[in-house]
Write a protein that holds these residues in place. Structure first.
Motif, PDB file in Angstrom:
ATOM      1  N   LYS A  32       0.857  -1.181   0.000  1.00 12.22           N
ATOM      2  CA  LYS A  32       0.000   0.000   0.000  1.00 12.22           C
ATOM      3  C   LYS A  32       0.896   1.234   0.000  1.00 12.22           C
ATOM      4  N   GLY A  33       1.100   1.797  -1.177  1.00 11.26           N
ATOM      5  CA  GLY A  33       2.014   2.924  -1.298  1.00 11.26           C
ATOM      6  C   GLY A  33       1.288   4.249  -1.341  1.00 11.26           C
ATOM      7  N   GLU A  34       1.863   5.154  -2.095  1.00  8.42           N
ATOM      8  CA  GLU A  34       1.364   6.530  -2.140  1.00  8.42           C
ATOM      9  C   GLU A  34      -0.078   6.612  -2.660  1.00  8.42           C
ATOM     10  N   CYS A  52     -11.263   8.782   6.975  1.00  9.45           N
ATOM     11  CA  CYS A  52      -9.803   8.834   7.172  1.00  9.45           C
ATOM     12  C   CYS A  52      -9.439   8.973   8.662  1.00  9.45           C
ATOM     13  N   PRO A  53      -8.718   8.004   9.212  1.00 13.52           N
ATOM     14  CA  PRO A  53      -8.369   8.082  10.631  1.00 13.52           C
ATOM     15  C   PRO A  53      -7.358   9.184  10.946  1.00 13.52           C
ATOM     16  N   SER A  54      -6.617   9.629   9.951  1.00 11.57           N
ATOM     17  CA  SER A  54      -5.610  10.680  10.178  1.00 11.57           C
ATOM     18  C   SER A  54      -6.149  12.074   9.912  1.00 11.57           C
ATOM     19  N   SER A  72       0.645  13.404   6.700  1.00  9.29           N
ATOM     20  CA  SER A  72      -0.217  12.874   7.754  1.00  9.29           C
ATOM     21  C   SER A  72      -0.789  11.512   7.383  1.00  9.29           C
ATOM     22  N   CYS A  73      -0.810  11.213   6.089  1.00  6.13           N
ATOM     23  CA  CYS A  73      -1.375   9.942   5.614  1.00  6.13           C
ATOM     24  C   CYS A  73      -0.539   8.768   6.130  1.00  6.13           C
ATOM     25  N   VAL A  74      -1.240   7.764   6.667  1.00  5.34           N
ATOM     26  CA  VAL A  74      -0.532   6.580   7.177  1.00  5.34           C
ATOM     27  C   VAL A  74      -0.677   5.393   6.219  1.00  5.34           C
ATOM     28  N   TYR A  75      -1.199   5.656   5.022  1.00  5.17           N
ATOM     29  CA  TYR A  75      -1.316   4.632   3.964  1.00  5.17           C
ATOM     30  C   TYR A  75      -2.122   3.408   4.397  1.00  5.17           C
ATOM     31  N   CYS A  76      -3.172   3.654   5.180  1.00  4.25           N
ATOM     32  CA  CYS A  76      -3.982   2.530   5.654  1.00  4.25           C
ATOM     33  C   CYS A  76      -4.888   1.977   4.564  1.00  4.25           C
ATOM     34  N   GLY A  77      -5.291   2.814   3.603  1.00  2.00           N
ATOM     35  CA  GLY A  77      -6.145   2.353   2.501  1.00  2.00           C
ATOM     36  C   GLY A  77      -7.633   2.370   2.810  1.00  2.00           C
TER      37      GLY A  77
END
Ligand code: SF4
Ligand code: SF4
Length: 114
Positions: A32-34, A52-54, A72-77
């Protein structure tokens, strides 16, 4: 004695770390990238922003813009799975480190005119 053995062992073996960013690590399958968006498909519903959790997504219906703060993105998807029109996707690449002068604090895309 324990330490001497350890030092000798480490002198004989390869480094455990990489010289990043000069030596990049290959990504794993399905990594799970950018986060990316196909703006022409986006209906600006705001579901991604709500999930979005972030709290790093901004959706402005009036200005017709969608934005994400990549730092801030944690790339959770979660946003990718939640999007009703499937216009979000994650590239199989990690975000490259940016020099301070190149820092983009907010990537914003405008929806095409109707
Ligand atoms: S959930 Fe999808 S369609 Fe809705 S605002 Fe987010 S990116 Fe756009
Ligand atoms: S991948 Fe996760 S943290 Fe990043 S914008 Fe989507 S929901 Fe937020």
């Amino acid at each position: 004695m324990f330490m001497t053995k350890n030092v000798l062992k480490n002198l004989m073996t390869k480094y455990a770390t990489r010289l990043y960013p000069f030596k990049k690590r290959e990504t794993f399958k399905d990594v799970k990238g950018e986060l990316k968006i196909e703006m022409e498909k986006c209906i600006l519903c705001g579901v991604c922003k709500m999930r979005c959790p972030s709290q790093c997504i901004t959706v402005d219906k009036q200005a017709k813009t969608w934005g994400v703060d990549p730092f801030s993105c944690v790339y959770c998807g979660i946003c990718v799975d939640a999007c009703p029109v499937k216009c979000l996707y994650q590239e199989g690449l990690y975000r490259a480190p940016l020099a301070e002068k190149d820092m983009i604090l907010h990537i914003q895309e405008a929806a095409p005119a109707p």
